[in-house]
Design an enzyme around this catalytic site. Structure first.
Site, PDB file in Angstrom:
ATOM      1  N   ASP A  32       0.790  -1.186   0.028  1.00 13.91           N
ATOM      2  CA  ASP A  32      -0.021   0.073   0.052  1.00 13.91           C
ATOM      3  C   ASP A  32       0.990   1.148  -0.049  1.00 13.91           C
ATOM      4  OD1 ASP A  32      -2.582   1.373   0.516  1.00 13.91           O
ATOM      5  OD2 ASP A  32      -1.910   1.679   2.562  1.00 13.91           O
ATOM      6  N   ASP A  34      -0.211   4.949   0.970  1.00 12.29           N
ATOM      7  CA  ASP A  34      -0.564   6.017   2.148  1.00 12.29           C
ATOM      8  C   ASP A  34      -0.567   5.535   3.521  1.00 12.29           C
ATOM      9  OD1 ASP A  34      -1.202   8.463   0.612  1.00 12.29           O
ATOM     10  OD2 ASP A  34      -3.094   7.763  -0.050  1.00 12.29           O
TER      11      ASP A  34
END
Length: 284
Positions: A32, A34
């Site tokens: 991922d 953020d």
């Protein structure tokens, strides 16, 4: 002092041994973006994502801020409601992102707005994450950044370029825009990627898939339980899952321990992950 929790030490050691025996050419990373590769808090203030900075900052019109916040207030509770089915959440997230993209385009989103946020130092790399990217690059290990970021691949590329880490072993799968010659967003490309449909099954449509399809040992990095789905559809042999539990530790720790092999608490650094990779593969 960073806090590290290993859910099952023996199991993790066995996974590390298995990956070591196969070598780095059988290994890739999926992550991922953020609050995983970036810090979850900057100067003590929560920074959920680049798109959230756009929503609360003075980059676009006041009307954009109001309407974007209305959408967030409507759809975010659906996103985190554990009583709703994945099917219901997928439908709602697709609606949210579709409406938000339309609003961004109508409000005059320009590449320069994204660059201003990236340059503002409101979004910072997680401690030791740049060294993590360096290690992968030096050892020719592909990393797929699979992100539902509202400002998409352009924002991630700008971030990596700012920090001198836009390496050729990094493959970004995120939302993308069509831009006009003067940098205005014209439309959002399909498919729309949101928090409940990002998985490696979709990667078969990308040119770089040939570079990872036979690398069946995987390191997964994410800050939410939804990120576990990133590896869905990929026929892996060995999987090490690292979860970043950035806040609400007491409420979520047991669930994270059931789902991740290694948990890094309280917006901690990537230091332990780096040590683990060096232990498995050695340093060049």
């Amino acid at each position: 002092m960073e806090s590290i929790i290993i859910s099952d030490e023996e199991d993790l050691e066995n996974k590390k041994i298995s990956i070591f025996q196969d070598g780095s050419n059988k290994f890739h990373v999926i992550s991922d973006f953020d609050r995983t590769l970036t810090k979850a808090f900057v100067n003590g203030e929560k920074t959920p994502s680049i798109i959230s900075e756009l929503r609360k900052g003075n980059y676009l019109s006041k009307e954009y801020q109001e309407l974007a916040n209305e959408l967030a207030e409507k759809y975010h509770p659906i996103e985190v409601d554990s009583n709703l089915s994945i099917k219901e959440k997928k439908k709602a997230m697709h609606e949210w992102w579709s409406k938000h993209f339309e609003l961004l385009i109508k409000s005059g989103l320009n590449k320069s707005h994204i660059q201003k946020i990236v340059d503002s130092d409101r979004i910072k790399p997680r401690q030791k994450s740049l060294e993590f990217l360096d290690f992968l690059h030096e050892n020719d290990i592909p990393i797929v950044i699979l992100s539902s970021a509202g400002l998409g691949g352009d924002s991630i590329r700008m971030f990596l370029e700012k920090h001198g880490r836009l390496y050729d072993n990094i493959h970004i799968v995120s939302n993308e825009y069509e831009w006009s010659s003067d940098g205005l967003a014209i439309e959002a490309k399909k498919p729309i990627i949101h928090s409940f449909n990002k998985d490696e099954a979709m990667l078969k449509n990308y040119d770089f898939y040939d570079k990872i399809k036979d690398r069946k040992n995987v390191l997964l990095l994410g800050d939410s339980l939804g990120d576990l789905e990133m590896v869905h559809g990929f026929n892996y042999d060995t999987l090490i899952k690292v979860g970043f539990l950035n806040e609400n530790v007491n409420e979520n720790l047991e669930t994270y321990k059931k789902n991740f092999d290694l948990i890094i608490l309280n917006d901690g650094s990537m230091n332990h992950v780096n040590k683990m990779l060096k232990e498995i593969f050695g340093e060049k």
